[in-house]
Design an enzyme around this catalytic site. Structure first.
Site, PDB file in Angstrom:
ATOM      1  N   GLY A 208       0.884  -1.322  -0.144  1.00  0.00           N
ATOM      2  CA  GLY A 208      -0.043   0.051   0.028  1.00  0.00           C
ATOM      3  C   GLY A 208       0.618   1.262  -0.080  1.00  0.00           C
ATOM      4  O   GLY A 208       0.477   2.207  -0.588  1.00  0.00           O
TER       5      GLY A 208
ATOM      6  N   GLU B 218       2.567  -8.259  -1.373  1.00  0.00           N
ATOM      7  CA  GLU B 218       1.215  -8.745  -0.712  1.00  0.00           C
ATOM      8  C   GLU B 218       0.932 -10.239  -1.287  1.00  0.00           C
ATOM      9  O   GLU B 218       0.641 -11.088  -0.402  1.00  0.00           O
ATOM     10  CB  GLU B 218       0.211  -8.124  -1.538  1.00  0.00           C
ATOM     11  CG  GLU B 218      -0.038  -6.549  -0.942  1.00  0.00           C
ATOM     12  CD  GLU B 218       0.325  -5.708  -2.043  1.00  0.00           C
ATOM     13  OE1 GLU B 218       1.522  -5.705  -2.797  1.00  0.00           O
ATOM     14  OE2 GLU B 218       0.184  -4.560  -1.934  1.00  0.00           O
TER      15      GLU B 218
HETATM   16  C1  HXC Z   1       2.272  -3.821  10.176  1.00  0.00           C
HETATM   17  C2  HXC Z   1       4.359  -3.611  10.063  1.00  0.00           C
HETATM   18  C3  HXC Z   1       4.415  -3.623   8.473  1.00  0.00           C
HETATM   19  C4  HXC Z   1       3.138  -3.525   7.981  1.00  0.00           C
HETATM   20  C5  HXC Z   1       6.529  -3.454   9.151  1.00  0.00           C
HETATM   21  N1  HXC Z   1       5.769  -3.621  10.273  1.00  0.00           N
HETATM   22  N2  HXC Z   1       5.764  -3.246   8.154  1.00  0.00           N
HETATM   23  N3  HXC Z   1       3.354  -3.717  10.822  1.00  0.00           N
HETATM   24  N4  HXC Z   1       2.023  -3.726   8.888  1.00  0.00           N
HETATM   25  N5  HXC Z   1       2.999  -3.626   6.540  1.00  0.00           N
HETATM   26  C6  HXC Z   1       6.389  -3.705  11.719  1.00  0.00           C
HETATM   27  C7  HXC Z   1       6.813  -4.859  12.198  1.00  0.00           C
HETATM   28  O1  HXC Z   1       5.768  -5.613  12.374  1.00  0.00           O
HETATM   29  C8  HXC Z   1       7.792  -4.344  13.144  1.00  0.00           C
HETATM   30  O2  HXC Z   1       7.026  -4.130  14.374  1.00  0.00           O
HETATM   31  C9  HXC Z   1       8.357  -2.828  12.728  1.00  0.00           C
HETATM   32  O3  HXC Z   1       7.332  -2.558  11.706  1.00  0.00           O
HETATM   33  C10 HXC Z   1       9.595  -3.056  12.027  1.00  0.00           C
HETATM   34  O4  HXC Z   1       9.692  -4.001  10.928  1.00  0.00           O
HETATM   35  P1  HXC Z   1      10.796  -5.237  10.894  1.00  0.00           P
HETATM   36  O5  HXC Z   1       9.997  -6.330  10.192  1.00  0.00           O
HETATM   37  O6  HXC Z   1      11.264  -5.778  12.104  1.00  0.00           O
HETATM   38  O7  HXC Z   1      11.811  -4.360  10.319  1.00  0.00           O
HETATM   39  P2  HXC Z   1      12.716  -5.019   9.256  1.00  0.00           P
HETATM   40  O8  HXC Z   1      13.483  -6.042   9.788  1.00  0.00           O
HETATM   41  O9  HXC Z   1      13.771  -3.885   8.819  1.00  0.00           O
HETATM   42  O10 HXC Z   1      12.017  -5.372   7.703  1.00  0.00           O
HETATM   43  C11 HXC Z   1      11.716  -4.398   7.171  1.00  0.00           C
HETATM   44  C12 HXC Z   1      10.413  -4.942   6.028  1.00  0.00           C
HETATM   45  C13 HXC Z   1       9.389  -5.690   6.641  1.00  0.00           C
HETATM   46  C14 HXC Z   1      11.182  -5.636   4.951  1.00  0.00           C
HETATM   47  C15 HXC Z   1       9.725  -3.742   5.421  1.00  0.00           C
HETATM   48  O11 HXC Z   1       9.208  -5.218   7.769  1.00  0.00           O
HETATM   49  C16 HXC Z   1       8.234  -6.259   6.027  1.00  0.00           C
HETATM   50  O12 HXC Z   1       8.523  -7.219   5.032  1.00  0.00           O
HETATM   51  N6  HXC Z   1       7.251  -5.563   6.133  1.00  0.00           N
HETATM   52  C17 HXC Z   1       5.938  -5.852   5.450  1.00  0.00           C
HETATM   53  C18 HXC Z   1       5.892  -5.311   3.992  1.00  0.00           C
HETATM   54  C19 HXC Z   1       4.447  -5.938   3.327  1.00  0.00           C
HETATM   55  O13 HXC Z   1       4.343  -7.092   3.267  1.00  0.00           O
HETATM   56  N7  HXC Z   1       3.882  -4.987   2.812  1.00  0.00           N
HETATM   57  C20 HXC Z   1       2.384  -5.224   2.323  1.00  0.00           C
HETATM   58  C21 HXC Z   1       1.397  -4.981   3.368  1.00  0.00           C
HETATM   59  S1  HXC Z   1      -0.053  -5.602   2.710  1.00  0.00           S
HETATM   60  P3  HXC Z   1       7.369  -4.654  15.863  1.00  0.00           P
HETATM   61  O14 HXC Z   1       6.412  -4.395  16.544  1.00  0.00           O
HETATM   62  O15 HXC Z   1       7.663  -6.349  15.699  1.00  0.00           O
HETATM   63  O16 HXC Z   1       8.781  -4.076  16.014  1.00  0.00           O
HETATM   64  C22 HXC Z   1      -0.564  -4.292   1.826  1.00  0.00           C
HETATM   65  C23 HXC Z   1      -2.024  -4.382   1.355  1.00  0.00           C
HETATM   66  C24 HXC Z   1      -2.310  -3.151   0.181  1.00  0.00           C
HETATM   67  O17 HXC Z   1       0.053  -3.172   1.725  1.00  0.00           O
HETATM   68  C25 HXC Z   1      -3.377  -3.284  -0.288  1.00  0.00           C
HETATM   69  C26 HXC Z   1      -4.198  -1.958  -0.516  1.00  0.00           C
HETATM   70  C27 HXC Z   1      -4.019  -0.831   0.202  1.00  0.00           C
END
Ligand code: HXC
Length: 258
Positions: A111, A134
Site C-alpha cells: 500500500g 502482498e
Molecule cells: C504492520 C508492519 C508492517 C506492515 C512493518 N511492520 N511493516 N506492521 N504492517 N505492513 C512493523 C513490524 O511488524 C515491526 O514491528 C516493525 O514494523 C519493524 O519491522 P521489521 O520487520 O522488524 O523491520 P525489518 O526487519 O527492517 O524489515 C522491514 C520490512 C518488513 C522488509 C519492510 O517489515 C516487511 O516485510 N514488512 C511488511 C511489508 C509488506 O508485506 N507490505 C505489504 C502489506 S499488505 P514490531 O512490533 O515487531 O517491532 C498491503 C496491502 C495493500 O500493503 C492493499 C491495498 C492498500
C-alpha cells in the site's frame, strides 16, 4: 501519525507549499486507518487552500511506508472488506487538485508503493526500495499495485514484482519510469521541496490543467486524451496567466503569474 509543515513558496507573494511527513516510525509507517484518515484530512484541507500550490509527501529515511497495516487487516472477513469497500477511500489522494510529489526513501511497499503511485510524481533517494509483496501474505495488491504499476513500468516488470514480491531499487525504479528523479539520501526532502517551489512559481490554473491532462493519459484512449488536452489548452487562453506568460517571453523578462 503525520506532521504537516506549510512553508512560504517565495518572498514575493502568499503562495506556499506543504510538506507532509508520515510519522509512525515504530511500524515503518504502516498505513493503518488512523494514519490514512489523518493523511486524507490534511491533504483535503490543504487542497481547499488556494495559496498552497504543491504538496510533498514523505516518510522517514528508513521507510516511506511498508504497506497497509497487516495487524489491522489480518482478522477481517470477506463480508467486512466488501461492506466498507476496503481501501476505496484511498483513491481520494489521486483526486486532489493540488499537485502532490511523493519523496520516497527506504521501504515503499504494498500500500505504500500504491500510495506513492497515487501522487502525481515520485522522486526517491538512493535507498528507496519499491515492491508489491502482498503475494507473500496470501493476497494481492489492492490499491493500484497491479494497475497503476503495470501502466507505469509495463507488464513484464509489474508481473515480476506482483508474482515474486521482490523489491526493485532506486536505479531500477528510475530506469523503469516509476520515479522522475533519484537524489542522495541526505538531500531528498530538500530537492523535493525545490521541485514543489518550482511548481508553485507557475500559473496555478495551467499547473492544474497540466496535472489533469497528464493524469488523464492513464485512463483515456489517445484520441480522447488529445481532445481533452486541446480543450484545456484552449481554455487557458481565457486566463491572465497566458497573456502574461507569452508577453513576458516576448519582452524578455520573467513572467509574474497571478
Ligand atoms: C504492520 C508492519 C508492517 C506492515 C512493518 N511492520 N511493516 N506492521 N504492517 N505492513 C512493523 C513490524 O511488524 C515491526 O514491528 C516493525 O514494523 C519493524 O519491522 P521489521 O520487520 O522488524 O523491520 P525489518 O526487519 O527492517 O524489515 C522491514 C520490512 C518488513 C522488509 C519492510 O517489515 C516487511 O516485510 N514488512 C511488511 C511489508 C509488506 O508485506 N507490505 C505489504 C502489506 S499488505 P514490531 O512490533 O515487531 O517491532 C498491503 C496491502 C495493500 O500493503 C492493499 C491495498 C492498500
Amino acid at each position: 501519525n503525520i506532521l504537516v509543515d506549510v512553508q512560504k513558496a517565495n518572498d514575493k507573494d502568499n503562495t506556499s507549499i506543504a510538506l507532509i511527513t508520515l510519522n509512525r516510525p515504530k511500524a515503518l509507517n504502516a498505513l493503518n486507518d488512523a494514519l490514512f484518515g489523518d493523511l486524507l484530512h490534511a491533504t483535503q484541507l490543504l487542497d481547499k487552500d488556494k495559496d498552497v500550490r504543491c504538496i510533498v509527501l514523505t516518510g522517514s529515511t528508513k521507510a516511506f511506508a511498508a504497506g497497509a497495516d497487516i495487524s489491522e487487516m489480518k482478522d477481517k472477513t470477506y463480508e467486512e472488506c466488501m461492506a466498507v469497500d476496503m481501501f476505496a477511500e484511498w483513491q481520494q489522494i489521486s483526486k486532489l487538485k493540488t499537485p502532490i510529489v511523493a519523496a520516497v526513501a527506504g521501504f515503499c511497499l504494498g500500500g505504500g508503493c500504491e500510495l506513492a503511485m497515487m501522487c502525481d510524481m515520485i522522486v526517491c533517494s538512493k535507498s528507496a526500495k519499491f515492491g508489491q509483496p502482498e503475494i507473500n501474505l496470501g493476497v494481492i495488491a489492492g490499491a493500484g499495485g497491479t494497475q497503476r504499476l503495470t501502466k507505469r513500468i509495463g507488464k513484464a516488470k509489474s508481473m515480476y514484482m506482483n508474482l515474486t514480491g521482490e523489491f526493485i531499487n532506486a536505479e531500477e525504479a528510475f530506469v523503469s519510469g516509476l520515479v522522475a528523479k533519484v537524489f542522495d539520501n541526505e538531500t531528498l526532502v530538500e530537492e523535493a521541496l525545490k521541485i514543489a517551489k518550482n511548481i508553485a512559481a507557475k500559473g496555478a490554473l495551467s499547473v492544474q490543467a497540466a496535472k489533469e491532462a497528464v493524469n488523464a493519459a492513464e485512463d483515456l484512449p489517445l484520441q480522447e486524451g488529445l481532445r481533452l488536452e486541446r480543450r484545456l489548452f484552449h481554455a487557458l487562453f481565457a486566463t491572465d496567466d497566458q497573456k502574461e506568460g507569452m508577453a513576458a517571453f516576448l519582452e524578455k523578462r520573467p513572467a509574474s503569474f497571478k
